[in-house]
Each structure stands twice: as structure tokens, then as C-alpha cells.
Design an enzyme around this catalytic site. Sequence first.
Site, PDB file in Angstrom:
ATOM      1  N   ARG A  96      46.175 120.360  34.413  1.00 59.49           N
ATOM      2  CA  ARG A  96      46.723 121.056  35.581  1.00 59.49           C
ATOM      3  C   ARG A  96      48.225 120.824  35.654  1.00 59.49           C
ATOM      4  NH1 ARG A  96      41.737 120.645  39.992  1.00 59.49           N
ATOM      5  NH2 ARG A  96      40.896 122.660  39.399  1.00 59.49           N
ATOM      6  N   HIS A  97      48.855 121.067  34.531  1.00 62.30           N
ATOM      7  CA  HIS A  97      50.300 120.972  34.479  1.00 62.30           C
ATOM      8  C   HIS A  97      50.818 121.811  33.322  1.00 62.30           C
ATOM      9  CE1 HIS A  97      49.624 118.283  31.122  1.00 62.30           C
ATOM     10  NE2 HIS A  97      49.052 117.371  31.882  1.00 62.30           N
TER      11      HIS A  97
END
Length: 143
Positions: free
Chosen positions: A56-57
Site C-alpha cells: 500500500r505504497h
Amino acid sequence: VGTNANSSKPFELKKLKPIGDQKGKLVVLEGLVDVPFEIRRLFYIYQNGPDVFRGRHANRRSQFAFICISGSCKIKLVLSLGQTVTVHLTVREQILLIRNMVWKEMYDFSSDCVLLVVSDCIYDESEYIRSIDEYFKLIGELC
Ligand code: TYD
């Protein structure tokens, strides 16, 4: 999806060729040969619960190569506001190359999953973009 080492495409799923003999199999990863960058970092993630999301980056600079050396997991790539791709890594000869500035989410880990990651950059938290809104702003998408 196909591209070459210096392509501007955001990701590439390739097959590695194991060296097989009567002893078993061996897969080699060489920088600038099997991955389109010099290797400066290696890490692996494992014992992730079945409902866990990792990643999630996006990364401003780092490029990555992902290999599921045991078990399986899924990797969702967000390429733009309306464009996502999900790759299911199930075979240890598969390698997923991901360029910088691609949002990634790893999930659906099997209990035996070991996800090997190599990168061209030493870890630097300041090059991680951990907000999807900031990511869309940086790639020029309106939220
Ligand atoms: P994080 O990037 O949040 O992991 P994931 O994306 O897989 O969910 O990293 C988890 C922790 O580990 C965080 O405190 C940063 C640290 N870390 C390092 O120190 N070096 C590294 O190379 C990586 C990938 C993480």
C-alpha cells in the site's frame, strides 16, 4: 504484458529459467541481466495472515522485482486512477518487475508464502509514498 529492461512500461511479468539437473532446480537472479537494475537490497516477507494487506505504497525511486519463492500471493498494482492490474504469483519461476512510482498492494498470502523482493535502492523511508491521495496527486490524477 511484455516489455524489455529499459522500457517505460510500469511492470512486467517474466518467466525465469531454472537450471535443472538430477539434484533439483536452481534459479539465478543477476543484476542488469535478469532484473533491469543493479541489486542493492533484498528482503522477504512471510507468515502474513490470510487477511493481511502489505505494501500500500509507491516509491519515488526504488524499482522492485518480486518472486514468490514459496506458496502464493496476489499483488495489485495501481497505475492510474482507473487502471489497476492484479498479478497472482503462484509459481516460483515467475518474476514481477515493478518500476518506481507504481502503487502496490500485496495480499491473499497462502500460509506458506515467502515473497522475495529485490530492489535497486537501499531502504529510505522518505522515498515511500504511503497515501494514495498523495500518489494520485504526484502522478497528476485528480482525486
Ligand atoms: P513496510 O514498507 O511498511 O512493509 P510492507 O510494505 O511489506 O507492508 O515496512 C515494514 C517495516 O519494516 C517499516 O517499519 C519499515 C521497515 N523496513 C526497513 O527497515 N527496511 C526495508 O527495506 C523495508 C522494506 C522495511
